[in-house]
Design a protein around this motif. Structure first.
Motif, PDB file in Angstrom:
ATOM      1  N   ALA A  67       0.839  -1.204   0.000  1.00  0.00           N
ATOM      2  CA  ALA A  67       0.000   0.000   0.000  1.00  0.00           C
ATOM      3  C   ALA A  67       0.872   1.251   0.000  1.00  0.00           C
ATOM      4  N   ALA A  68       1.962   1.201   0.765  1.00  0.00           N
ATOM      5  CA  ALA A  68       2.855   2.355   0.821  1.00  0.00           C
ATOM      6  C   ALA A  68       3.580   2.576  -0.496  1.00  0.00           C
ATOM      7  N   ALA A  69       3.867   1.465  -1.221  1.00  0.00           N
ATOM      8  CA  ALA A  69       4.598   1.562  -2.487  1.00  0.00           C
ATOM      9  C   ALA A  69       3.677   1.809  -3.675  1.00  0.00           C
ATOM     10  N   GLY A  70       2.371   1.724  -3.471  1.00  0.00           N
ATOM     11  CA  GLY A  70       1.439   1.909  -4.577  1.00  0.00           C
ATOM     12  C   GLY A  70       1.196   0.646  -5.376  1.00  0.00           C
ATOM     13  N   TRP A  71       1.473  -0.519  -4.764  1.00  0.00           N
ATOM     14  CA  TRP A  71       1.224  -1.801  -5.420  1.00  0.00           C
ATOM     15  C   TRP A  71      -0.038  -2.447  -4.844  1.00  0.00           C
ATOM     16  N   GLY A  72      -0.651  -3.304  -5.621  1.00  0.00           N
ATOM     17  CA  GLY A  72      -1.715  -4.132  -5.102  1.00  0.00           C
ATOM     18  C   GLY A  72      -1.123  -5.321  -4.357  1.00  0.00           C
ATOM     19  N   TYR A  73      -1.958  -6.008  -3.595  1.00  0.00           N
ATOM     20  CA  TYR A  73      -1.492  -7.189  -2.858  1.00  0.00           C
ATOM     21  C   TYR A  73      -2.580  -8.247  -2.865  1.00  0.00           C
ATOM     22  N   GLU A  74      -2.176  -9.506  -3.080  1.00  0.00           N
ATOM     23  CA  GLU A  74      -3.124 -10.623  -3.059  1.00  0.00           C
ATOM     24  C   GLU A  74      -2.490 -11.803  -2.342  1.00  0.00           C
ATOM     25  N   LEU A  75      -3.219 -12.347  -1.390  1.00  0.00           N
ATOM     26  CA  LEU A  75      -2.857 -13.614  -0.747  1.00  0.00           C
ATOM     27  C   LEU A  75      -3.771 -14.673  -1.354  1.00  0.00           C
ATOM     28  N   VAL A  76      -3.212 -15.635  -2.073  1.00  0.00           N
ATOM     29  CA  VAL A  76      -4.034 -16.558  -2.855  1.00  0.00           C
ATOM     30  C   VAL A  76      -3.698 -18.012  -2.544  1.00  0.00           C
ATOM     31  N   GLY A  77      -4.694 -18.861  -2.769  1.00  0.00           N
ATOM     32  CA  GLY A  77      -4.501 -20.302  -2.728  1.00  0.00           C
ATOM     33  C   GLY A  77      -4.535 -20.815  -4.156  1.00  0.00           C
ATOM     34  N   GLU A  78      -5.515 -21.652  -4.460  1.00  0.00           N
ATOM     35  CA  GLU A  78      -5.661 -22.130  -5.835  1.00  0.00           C
ATOM     36  C   GLU A  78      -6.373 -21.073  -6.676  1.00  0.00           C
ATOM     37  N   PRO A  79      -6.076 -21.011  -7.989  1.00  0.00           N
ATOM     38  CA  PRO A  79      -6.790 -20.060  -8.850  1.00  0.00           C
ATOM     39  C   PRO A  79      -8.288 -20.336  -8.850  1.00  0.00           C
TER      40      PRO A  79
END
Length: 314
Positions: free
Chosen positions: A148-160
């Motif tokens: 968030a500070a860098a202006g990137w998105g973030y996703e914690l994912v398991g299987e697609p």
């Protein structure tokens, strides 16, 4: 722990430039680095008794080998390669070294993804059974705060999401490399697919259906041919097409059923199947349908997409 509850005091980003030179920068400066072009910041361990399966993945998006720590990571890399909105990605290209109100920590995110609009997303790929682990969630909150500070998105994912779509994309990935010497097939197939057409019927119009099938699947991978990857073979579904016959336009309804559904319906109705065949069309068909059959060699008289059942009453 939530990302919004954290107070980052300092974060350093350690990474390798594409030429292999290591550098460490503050997070706000590192936000401008093209991490999608960087190599892995650490050596992924390989042990005889480990549960996951590290490997390397050839990316059709970046045309290079990318290290991955597990089979699930390689599946996500394949899905990213198939995504037309992704312009590049890398595996474990950075290590975050942070200090917040809860103490010092470090983390190595699994994937850095760059999209065609210039935006970026950091992805953590975890076994679905570990997504709710306290340690995983704590690390995810810290990495999400950095993103968030860098202006990137973030996703914690398991299987697609979409199991059948994933299976179909993985199957298409076997055809992601372009074949050599098939330019004539490519042009012909793209022309024939101007209107929706079943795969079997499309390749049956060519001199070498097996070669044409490989070309079609490659074109589906690149997105030059549109294909619905969500339906499952074992589902029964219908579709309606508009046909013009004898100067009249009619709605033709077709049902897609798996083979076992048809055979079970016949036997449940009291019939015995004596023959399953792919009969040829009659010679006169070439005169009646010259355009449709112009690509067929004289010795080829069968379609690939029709099965005929001969039934006998029990």
């Amino acid at each position: 722990m939530k990302a919004a509850d954290l107070q980052l005091r300092s974060v350093q980003v350690r990474f390798l430039h594409p030429d292999g030179q290591e550098e460490r920068l503050p997070l706000d400066v590192a936000a401008e680095v093209a991490f999608e072009n960087c190599g892995a910041i650490r050596r992924i361990p390989h042990r005889a008794d480990q549960a996951h399966t590290p490997s390397t993945h050839w990316s059709s998006t970046t045309n290079r080998m990318i290290e991955c720590e597990s089979h699930l990571e390689s599946v996500w890399m394949t899905m990213l390669d198939f995504d037309p909105e992704v312009s590049g990605f890398s595996g474990q290209p950075m290590q975050l070294l942070g200090v917040d109100d809860r103490g010092a920590w470090k983390a190595t995110p699994d994937l850095f993804v760059r999209r065609v609009d210039g935006s970026a997303t950091v992805m953590e790929v975890k076994n679905p059974g570990r997504l709710n682990d306290a340690k995983v969630k704590a690390t995810a909150a810290r990495v999400a705060a950095c993103c968030a500070a860098a202006g990137w998105g973030y996703e914690l994912v398991g299987e697609p999401p979409g199991r059948q779509r994933t299976i179909n994309v993985l199957a298409l990935a076997g055809y992601r490399r372009e074949m050599v010497g098939v330019s004539d097939y490519r042009a012909q197939l793209l022309s024939l697919a101007g209107e929706p057409v079943p795969l079997g019927q499309l390749v049956s119009f060519t001199a070498e259906p097996l070669v044409a099938r490989a070309v079609v699947l490659h074109l589906c991978w690149t997105g030059e041919l549109a294909v619905d990857l969500k339906p499952e073979y074992f589902e029964t579904r219908s579709r309606t097409e508009e046909w013009t016959m004898g100067g009249q336009t009619v709605q033709m309804r077709f049902w897609n059923r798996p083979l076992h559904a048809m055979t079970e319906a016949f036997t449940a109705a009291g019939f015995r199947i004596s023959v399953i065949s792919e009969p040829p069309f009659v010679p006169e068909a070439r005169e009646v349908f010259p355009e449709e059959l112009r690509e067929f060699e004289p010795t080829r008289t069968r379609f690939l997409c029709f099965l005929f059942f001969v039934l006998e009453a029990s």
